[in-house]
Design an enzyme around this catalytic site. Structure first.
Site, PDB file in Angstrom:
ATOM      1  N   TYR A  27       0.864  -1.182   0.000  1.00  0.00           N
ATOM      2  CA  TYR A  27       0.000   0.000   0.000  1.00  0.00           C
ATOM      3  C   TYR A  27       0.899   1.230   0.000  1.00  0.00           C
ATOM      4  O   TYR A  27       1.026   1.909  -0.991  1.00  0.00           O
ATOM      5  CB  TYR A  27      -1.000  -0.015   1.165  1.00  0.00           C
ATOM      6  CG  TYR A  27      -1.999   1.123   1.027  1.00  0.00           C
ATOM      7  CD1 TYR A  27      -2.987   1.078   0.053  1.00  0.00           C
ATOM      8  CD2 TYR A  27      -1.925   2.259   1.830  1.00  0.00           C
ATOM      9  CE1 TYR A  27      -3.880   2.129  -0.130  1.00  0.00           C
ATOM     10  CE2 TYR A  27      -2.813   3.317   1.651  1.00  0.00           C
ATOM     11  CZ  TYR A  27      -3.785   3.249   0.674  1.00  0.00           C
ATOM     12  OH  TYR A  27      -4.656   4.286   0.497  1.00  0.00           O
ATOM     13  N   SER A  36      -4.811   1.272  -5.457  1.00  0.00           N
ATOM     14  CA  SER A  36      -4.936   2.666  -5.046  1.00  0.00           C
ATOM     15  C   SER A  36      -3.554   3.272  -4.817  1.00  0.00           C
ATOM     16  O   SER A  36      -2.740   3.275  -5.729  1.00  0.00           O
ATOM     17  CB  SER A  36      -5.806   2.741  -3.787  1.00  0.00           C
ATOM     18  OG  SER A  36      -6.349   4.001  -3.629  1.00  0.00           O
ATOM     19  N   TYR A  37      -3.212   3.696  -3.592  1.00  0.00           N
ATOM     20  CA  TYR A  37      -1.833   4.158  -3.360  1.00  0.00           C
ATOM     21  C   TYR A  37      -0.857   3.008  -3.645  1.00  0.00           C
ATOM     22  O   TYR A  37       0.251   3.205  -4.153  1.00  0.00           O
ATOM     23  CB  TYR A  37      -1.654   4.693  -1.931  1.00  0.00           C
ATOM     24  CG  TYR A  37      -0.449   5.618  -1.778  1.00  0.00           C
ATOM     25  CD1 TYR A  37       0.849   5.123  -1.867  1.00  0.00           C
ATOM     26  CD2 TYR A  37      -0.608   6.985  -1.569  1.00  0.00           C
ATOM     27  CE1 TYR A  37       1.956   5.960  -1.753  1.00  0.00           C
ATOM     28  CE2 TYR A  37       0.493   7.829  -1.454  1.00  0.00           C
ATOM     29  CZ  TYR A  37       1.765   7.302  -1.545  1.00  0.00           C
ATOM     30  OH  TYR A  37       2.855   8.130  -1.438  1.00  0.00           O
ATOM     31  N   ASP A  47     -14.775   4.864 -11.561  1.00  0.00           N
ATOM     32  CA  ASP A  47     -14.060   5.150 -10.313  1.00  0.00           C
ATOM     33  C   ASP A  47     -14.188   6.650  -9.990  1.00  0.00           C
ATOM     34  O   ASP A  47     -13.587   7.485 -10.660  1.00  0.00           O
ATOM     35  CB  ASP A  47     -12.588   4.748 -10.465  1.00  0.00           C
ATOM     36  CG  ASP A  47     -11.841   4.718  -9.143  1.00  0.00           C
ATOM     37  OD1 ASP A  47     -12.225   5.477  -8.235  1.00  0.00           O
ATOM     38  OD2 ASP A  47     -10.880   3.939  -9.021  1.00  0.00           O
ATOM     39  N   HIS A  78     -14.088   2.480  -7.359  1.00  0.00           N
ATOM     40  CA  HIS A  78     -12.742   2.253  -6.864  1.00  0.00           C
ATOM     41  C   HIS A  78     -12.536   0.866  -6.244  1.00  0.00           C
ATOM     42  O   HIS A  78     -11.457   0.300  -6.317  1.00  0.00           O
ATOM     43  CB  HIS A  78     -12.415   3.328  -5.825  1.00  0.00           C
ATOM     44  CG  HIS A  78     -10.956   3.423  -5.494  1.00  0.00           C
ATOM     45  ND1 HIS A  78      -9.980   3.538  -6.458  1.00  0.00           N
ATOM     46  CD2 HIS A  78     -10.308   3.428  -4.310  1.00  0.00           C
ATOM     47  CE1 HIS A  78      -8.794   3.606  -5.865  1.00  0.00           C
ATOM     48  NE2 HIS A  78      -8.966   3.533  -4.581  1.00  0.00           N
TER      49      HIS A  78
END
Ligand code: NAG
Ligand code: NAG
Ligand code: NAG
Ligand code: NAG
Ligand code: NAG
Ligand code: NAG
Ligand code: NAG
Ligand code: NAG
Length: 814
Positions: free
Chosen positions: A584, A667-668, A749, A781
């Site tokens: 992450y 995501s990140y 998203d 998302h």
């Protein structure tokens, strides 16, 4: 952007392996049959097998073959692997209400362990209601149905008022009795009797009791543009982490609410391919990007006895003087004093104001600044009499830097003076905790015994335990959950009114359980089990479950950081395993946590024999400000470097095949994965990025500016450029993955826009780089939906299975 919540695959649905995957599983068929050869081969195999079996039996008399089933791909979509929690609401000193395992709403009385049914489970099924809220006097409930999810927390729904005594749900909650029914954006009960506040078409309505007509409190609401009592997109996701923006005072005599005006905020357009007909639709969302116009916000308060008089609570002059600003929390201190925390847009100055709800006047109470950014989502917790509050503030621990600890701050009334500095500004009265660890949550304060209850990482950053500490004797800190249950080291807790009872929620690493305890001495630590997931517990112990190993690594800054290794059940140091790094990497977040999980990593370790590793390096959370602020104005640097470092270290281990290391993230984590691909370091054989951010200018203002500043400033602009995952010098390096780079994104998203993957695609194609891409139509998302999840994880599994295939040895393909 908040942590990852990505692996909750709901159960049901159908799915078969594609022909290609069947082939992968069974291998290639020989095209010609040579019977003599086959018989000889079978004989040889038989002999070899019997020799091996004999050797195994002779050499390792202790070993036994684990015949339990593995955690399979199908298990990924089976809800039975999810632990049942208890989501409860304390309604008095001794009682709480919760929805039990068979979906009935039950009141539990801690003094005699008695349960009373408030809403039977068939009441829900009768009107297909999925959620509920219960009034303070337990006379009414709102049954929530026709739920339409909006963003991470928000949903639109219909609300039916259920009478607990007559057991009838006959009246709809609606703004006007002439309407038959209405779709509402929010409805909440107040703390007195069964008063209700709700939001319809972005305006707030208040209903004093069941029988009275609702009173409209705001009039300028405009759907998608001006929001009252509910947040706009960016406040919901990044600041309030909720879809509620109105707050009743403790006795229900006032309501404080926020108004967001997004009319000057630019739209993002989300295509909607689900509409009927030949033309697809476009949905617009007000979404501020870094450096662009933000929403404006106003905080107001009304008296529920005279709701037409609206008072505006002004921000302090130093905040108003800034270009623009946010509020970060509203917390009631007493029934007529409310604390509003304001924050400048740069997020390095915050001021807690205490306002009089009767006059609307506010005064500054406490001011905080930061050389980097102020930690988001920290808010004051007031003593019942409102004389003081507790809040996590950075507290210096010598050369280890600052860690968040419990500060006591006096409020400025009831004869309690400020604790003043020379400049006349309020300062911390005392810190109740200290040490190189973090207080993660302040749960309750017992005014009678002067005791504060909180969660912290004192044992290790990977755990959370419940502690108590008394004002004036900080050295007598006690751990209430340590050693209580075997293999339970990660807890959350709730406290009853007056702090007589608490529930402990063990979240892992063992199968979760929820228990009830008393804070008083005579009952001590006696336990009532509310949920122990006994069926799941049996299932897990009868499955070839992975084992978890925690390993510390010292990186270039000289500090040590934790890695978590999820090992196959039959792990042996004499074998060679492929590794998947699960990343992450976002500031303040944590992957290495001692929690129960049954997710894709469980499957990979149990069935595919992959070691799944996560590493919390620089910038990660729960290890103090020094580690956290390593990412200040530097996204895409140390958090990426540290993942590559740990992959190289893993490659040196005898039981890891350094030629078969992959990385994936969402995501990140998708950002870090894409950055790693652009490093071209040769450590990773394959990489998969799901819903990645590739340029922080494309994300939202609140999140990106907190860490990276305003991109219009030249200094920050350079940092944004350097953090771009597909910038000129990086993009060429993607070719080193030889096509083994997979990007996945939902076209709908609303959080990390498809724009990111679209721009990355363009750059890769223009640089003639092969890679793979998968989009999911109309998915957001989290790539929601059973069929989507199944498709997604089948794709990911097959991508990494091919990547991790051992290279064919010579002579294999004659
Ligand atoms: C839930 O409560 C109802 C009513 O008391 C009871 O019949 C049922 O057994 C309970 N279910 C569980 C799982 O405890
Ligand atoms: C309702 O609760 C009963 C036990 O009280 C249980 O047998 C039944 O399965 C439940 N129904 C649903 C829909 O959960
Ligand atoms: C409630 O249950 C706990 C645990 O079983 C027991 O110790 C306690 O005596 C019970 N209390 C009453 C009032 O029955
Ligand atoms: C919202 O802001 C715009 C300016 O951006 C202003 O014209 C409008 O009156 C405001 N609306 C409300 C309800 O405050
Ligand atoms: C709420 O009301 C009760 C009684 O009406 C009073 O004792 C209590 O102090 C009030 N609480 C607050 C926070 O004002
Ligand atoms: C906040 O950050 C800005 C921009 O870096 C800086 O100019 C300002 O001095 C900082 N404010 C405080 C209180 O540190
Ligand atoms: C606790 O975990 C360890 C390591 O996984 C295991 O060996 C042990 O049996 C567990 N203890 C209990 C009581 O479950
Ligand atoms: C789990 O709870 C059930 C029902 O409350 C109980 O019978 C059982 O003994 C509990 N098991 C454990 C391991 O505590």
């Amino acid at each position: 952007m908040q942590g990852t919540r990505i692996s909750d695959g709901p159960g049901g649905g159908d799915g078969e392996l594609s022909p290609e995957e069947m082939e992968e599983l069974v291998g290639n068929n020989p095209s010609q049959r040579n019977w003599k050869g086959i018989i000889i081969a079978l004989l040889v195999i038989l002999i070899v097998c019997s020799l091996i079996v004999t050797a195994v039996i002779l050499l390792t008399p202790d070993s036994h073959i684990n015949t339990n089933p593995k955690f399979t791909f199908e298990d990924l979509f089976d809800d039975a692997w999810k632990a049942q929690g208890v989501s409860l609401k304390w309604i008095s000193e001794d009682e709480f209400v919760y929805r039990n395992g068979s979906d009935a709403v039950v009141k539990f009385k801690a003094t005699d362990n008695s349960s009373t049914v408030i809403i039977k489970n068939d009441t829900f099924s009768d009107i297909d209601a999925s959620r509920y809220r219960i009034s303070a006097d337990l006379q009414y409930a709102l049954l929530i149905y026709n739920v339409n999810k909006r963003y991470r927390h928000s949903f639109e729904a219909k609300y039916s008022i259920f009478n607990v005594n007559t057991k009838r749900a006959s009246v709809e909650l609606k703004p006007d009795s002439s309407m038959r029914e209405a779709t509402l954006q929010l409805a909440i009960f107040g703390p007195r009797d069964h008063q209700i506040a709700f939001v319809y078409k972005n305006n707030i309505y208040y209903k004093n009791s069941y029988a009275t007509e609702p009173v409209q409190l705001t009039f300028e609401g405009q759907e998608g543009v001006v929001f009252n009592g509910i947040p706009d997109w960016v406040y919901e996701e990044e600041i309030l982490q909720s879809h509620e923006a109105m707050w009743f005072s403790p006795n229900g005599t006032h309501i404080c609410f926020a108004t967001f005006n997004d009319s000057a905020v630019q739209d993002v357009a989300i295509p909607d391919y689900s509409v009927e007909g030949s033309y697809y639709a476009i949905r617009k969302i007000k979404y501020p990007k870094p450096g662009s116009t933000n929403p404006t916000v106003k905080i107001s308060v009304i008296n529920t006895g005279n709701p037409s008089r609206v008072l505006n609570l002004e921000p302090p002059a130093d905040i108003k003087a800034q270009r623009d600003y946010y509020f970060s929390s509203v917390v009631w201190a007493t029934d007529n004093k409310v604390a509003v925390t304001w924050l400048n847009r740069r997020q390095n100055l915050s001021i807690i104001c205490i306002c009089n709800a009767v006059t609307g006047s506010c005064s500054e109470n406490y001011r905080q600044t930061s050389t980097a950014w102020l930690r988001p989502h920290i808010k004051p917790m007031f003593a019942a009499d409102g004389s003081k509050y507790f809040i996590q503030l950075p507290y210096s621990q010598g050369n280890r830097g600052k860690f968040p600890h419990i500060a006591v701050i006096r409020a400025d009334w009831n004869g309690y003076p400020f604790v003043q500095t020379a400049g006349g500004v309020n300062k911390v009265q005392e810190f109740l905790t200290s040490g190189p660890w973090e207080v993660t949550k302040i749960l309750a304060y017992d005014q009678m015994t002067n005791t504060v209850y909180f969660l912290s990482t004192e044992e290790t950053a990977r755990s959370r335990h419940l502690y108590s500490v008394s004002m004036g004797s900080a050295q007598d800190r006690k751990c209430l959950s340590c050693g209580l249950f075997p293999n339970c080291t990660f807890y959350d807790a709730t406290f009853s009114k007056n702090q007589k009872w608490y529930t402990l929620h063990c979240l892992g690493p063992d199968v979760p359980r929820v228990t009830l305890h008393s804070t008083t001495d005579e009952i001590g630590r006696k336990v009532i089990t509310l949920e122990n997931n006994s069926v799941l517990r049996k299932r897990v112990s009868a499955t070839q479950w992975p084992t978890y190993k925690y390993q510390e690594y010292t990186i270039e800054d000289g500090n040590t950081y934790w890695a978590e290794m999820i090992l196959p059940p039959d792990f042996s140091e004499d074998s060679k395993y492929p590794v998947l790094l699960d990343v992450y990497g976002g500031p303040g977040t944590q992957k290495v946590q001692e929690t129960y999980r049954a997710n894709w990593a469980t499957y990979l370790a149990s069935t595919e024999g992959v070691i799944v590793v996560s590493f919390d390096g620089r910038g990660s959370g729960y290890q103090g400000d020094k580690v956290l602020y390593e990412l200040h104005e530097k996204f895409g640097t140390v958090e990426v470097k540290d993942q590559i470092f740990v992959a190289k270290e893993l490659g040196k281990l005898d039981y890891i095949d350094e030629t078969r290391i992959g990385i994936w993230g969402w995501s990140y984590g998708g950002y870090v994965t894409t950055m790693v691909a652009g490093e071209g370091d040769g450590v990773f054989k394959c990489a998969a990025a799901v819903a990645p951010v590739v340029d922080w200018r494309l994300y939202d203002s609140v999140y990106a500016e907190r860490y990276m500043g305003d991109p219009h400033h030249p200094k920050n602009s350079r940092a944004y450029d350097a953090a771009n995952a597909y910038s000129g010098h990086r993009i060429k390096e993607f070719s080193k993955l030889q096509g083994n780079f997979l990007v996945i994104h939902g076209t709908a998203d609303d959080n990390v826009h498809f724009q990111n993957t679209a721009l990355l695609n363009k750059a890769l194609v223009e640089n003639d780089i092969d890679y793979r891409v998968q989009f999911y139509t109309d998915r957001a998302h989290n790539l929601q939906g059973q069929k989507t999840k199944r498709h997604l994880y089948r794709l990911l599994s097959s991508f990494f299975r091919i990547c991790f295939e051992e290279p064919k040895k010579e002579g294999d393909d004659e």
